[in-house]
Design a protein around this motif. Structure first.
Motif, PDB file in Angstrom:
ATOM      1  N   TYR A  70      51.709  40.890  34.779  1.00  0.00           N
ATOM      2  CA  TYR A  70      50.427  39.925  34.586  1.00  0.00           C
ATOM      3  C   TYR A  70      49.855  38.489  35.266  1.00  0.00           C
ATOM      4  O   TYR A  70      48.331  38.682  35.664  1.00  0.00           O
ATOM      5  N   THR A  71      50.905  37.852  35.532  1.00  0.00           N
ATOM      6  CA  THR A  71      50.182  36.812  35.664  1.00  0.00           C
ATOM      7  C   THR A  71      50.021  36.893  37.487  1.00  0.00           C
ATOM      8  O   THR A  71      49.673  36.476  38.475  1.00  0.00           O
ATOM      9  N   LEU A  72      51.263  38.217  38.489  1.00  0.00           N
ATOM     10  CA  LEU A  72      50.842  38.143  39.083  1.00  0.00           C
ATOM     11  C   LEU A  72      49.641  38.926  39.803  1.00  0.00           C
ATOM     12  O   LEU A  72      48.857  38.504  40.765  1.00  0.00           O
ATOM     13  N   GLN A  73      49.469  39.579  39.207  1.00  0.00           N
ATOM     14  CA  GLN A  73      48.528  41.234  38.674  1.00  0.00           C
ATOM     15  C   GLN A  73      46.433  39.483  38.647  1.00  0.00           C
ATOM     16  O   GLN A  73      46.072  39.876  39.723  1.00  0.00           O
ATOM     17  N   ALA A  74      46.928  39.120  38.000  1.00  0.00           N
ATOM     18  CA  ALA A  74      45.668  37.619  37.608  1.00  0.00           C
ATOM     19  C   ALA A  74      45.706  36.733  39.040  1.00  0.00           C
ATOM     20  O   ALA A  74      44.476  36.317  39.970  1.00  0.00           O
ATOM     21  N   GLU A  75      46.851  36.526  39.659  1.00  0.00           N
ATOM     22  CA  GLU A  75      46.553  35.683  40.893  1.00  0.00           C
ATOM     23  C   GLU A  75      46.488  36.967  42.182  1.00  0.00           C
ATOM     24  O   GLU A  75      45.402  36.361  42.771  1.00  0.00           O
ATOM     25  N   ARG A  76      46.608  37.848  42.203  1.00  0.00           N
ATOM     26  CA  ARG A  76      46.217  39.302  43.058  1.00  0.00           C
ATOM     27  C   ARG A  76      44.848  38.937  43.108  1.00  0.00           C
ATOM     28  O   ARG A  76      43.615  39.257  43.982  1.00  0.00           O
ATOM     29  N   ASP A  77      44.005  39.721  41.723  1.00  0.00           N
ATOM     30  CA  ASP A  77      42.867  39.973  41.038  1.00  0.00           C
ATOM     31  C   ASP A  77      41.777  37.995  41.647  1.00  0.00           C
ATOM     32  O   ASP A  77      41.406  38.264  42.852  1.00  0.00           O
ATOM     33  N   ALA A  78      42.047  36.919  42.123  1.00  0.00           N
ATOM     34  CA  ALA A  78      41.658  35.376  42.009  1.00  0.00           C
ATOM     35  C   ALA A  78      41.904  35.989  43.810  1.00  0.00           C
ATOM     36  O   ALA A  78      40.749  35.059  44.119  1.00  0.00           O
ATOM     37  N   ALA A  79      42.686  35.891  43.820  1.00  0.00           N
ATOM     38  CA  ALA A  79      42.587  36.124  45.975  1.00  0.00           C
ATOM     39  C   ALA A  79      41.771  36.625  46.162  1.00  0.00           C
ATOM     40  O   ALA A  79      40.975  36.542  47.058  1.00  0.00           O
ATOM     41  N   ALA A  80      41.574  37.759  45.071  1.00  0.00           N
ATOM     42  CA  ALA A  80      40.955  38.862  45.981  1.00  0.00           C
ATOM     43  C   ALA A  80      39.858  38.549  45.792  1.00  0.00           C
ATOM     44  O   ALA A  80      38.370  38.323  46.742  1.00  0.00           O
ATOM     45  N   ALA A  81      38.979  37.344  44.796  1.00  0.00           N
ATOM     46  CA  ALA A  81      37.830  37.515  44.513  1.00  0.00           C
ATOM     47  C   ALA A  81      37.586  36.033  45.835  1.00  0.00           C
ATOM     48  O   ALA A  81      36.456  36.346  45.792  1.00  0.00           O
ATOM     49  N   ASN A  82      38.670  35.022  45.724  1.00  0.00           N
ATOM     50  CA  ASN A  82      37.933  34.722  46.409  1.00  0.00           C
ATOM     51  C   ASN A  82      37.472  34.781  47.987  1.00  0.00           C
ATOM     52  O   ASN A  82      36.801  34.566  48.624  1.00  0.00           O
TER      53      ASN A  82
END
Length: 262
Positions: free
Chosen positions: A79-91
């Motif tokens: 979940y943490t990794l997915q959240a980081e990926r989503d945040a990176a994609a948004a950025n």
């Protein structure tokens, strides 16, 4: 009758079996009652402590607990990794949008600067051309002779005629139709359209014009307008429907180049 017949016996009378059982039951009941009373008194006096035995943690159960903990930890990590990926994609999307806007802004600014530079260049060219044509008017031959004089006379005779696209005379002309007819009057055959007329004869400098030279607008081989230089910094041409055939100074509409056929 015997003398002992009325003497009572000294033996105790027998108790029946039923009486004996009843007595025993009463004694037992009394004993039990005393025991119960004693137990109740003891219970009221001292609380009873009860010990519960927990089940023993077996090896299999310990393994299951450990596996469950590992699975929970892995799920949390995912979940943490997915959240980081989503945040990176948004950025990344936000940055890409900002970069695109900046690129568009830069491109628009470059286009504006290029347009301004072209406008400044055209203005400078017109100023230079106007100066050179004014100079050429004083240095070039103002009086036409021979065939050139006949060409000049022909186009001046048509001043005031109407401009008609495709016109070849005698009272209406387009630009190339007038030039073709003028040179035909002295026996010189020219192509019909401006593009071809701009490549005839010899290319000459606008600072060295002579009466009878053909002026063109655009580039040689793709000119969109032609006229005849008549001397003294003037030209005659069929300009457009509003002005028809007229005589104008070179500064009125500076030409791009010129060719000399005669």
């Amino acid at each position: 009758m015997s003398h002992t017949a009325h003497i009572r016996s000294h033996r105790k009378p027998r108790r029946s079996a039923t009486t004996s059982i009843a007595v025993r039951a009463g004694v037992a009941s009394g004993v039990l009652g005393m025991a119960a009373a004693g137990a109740a008194s003891a219970s009221a006096a001292e609380p009873v402590t009860q010990t519960l035995e927990l089940p023993t943690l077996t090896a299999d159960l310990a393994t299951q607990v450990a596996q469950s903990a590992d699975a929970t930890q892995q799920a949390a990590a995912n979940y943490t990794l997915q959240a980081e990926r989503d945040a990176a994609a948004a950025n990344a999307a936000k940055q890409a949008k900002a970069d695109l806007a900046e690129a568009k802004k830069k491109k628009a600014e470059e286009a504006r600067k290029a347009a301004a530079e072209r406008a400044a260049s055209r203005s400078a060219e017109r100023t230079t051309l106007s100066a050179s044509t004014s100079s050429s008017a004083s240095t070039s031959t103002s009086t036409a002779t021979g065939s050139a004089a006949a060409v000049v006379a022909f186009v001046k005779a048509q001043i005031g005629d109407a401009y008609v696209s495709g016109g070849t005379g005698p009272n209406s002309w387009d630009c190339s139709g007038l030039v073709q007819a003028a040179f035909k009057s002295v026996g010189v055959s020219l192509p019909r359209v401006s593009q071809d007329q701009s490549t005839q004869g010899t290319q000459v400098s606008l600072s060295n014009l002579q009466p009878g030279d053909i002026l063109y607008w655009g580039s040689a081989g793709s000119a969109y307008h032609v006229a005849v230089y008549v001397g003294d910094g003037m030209f005659v041409g069929a300009q457009n429907p509003s002005s028809g055939v007229g005589e104008h100074p070179l500064s009125y509409d500076p030409p791009t180049g010129a060719v000399r056929v005669l």
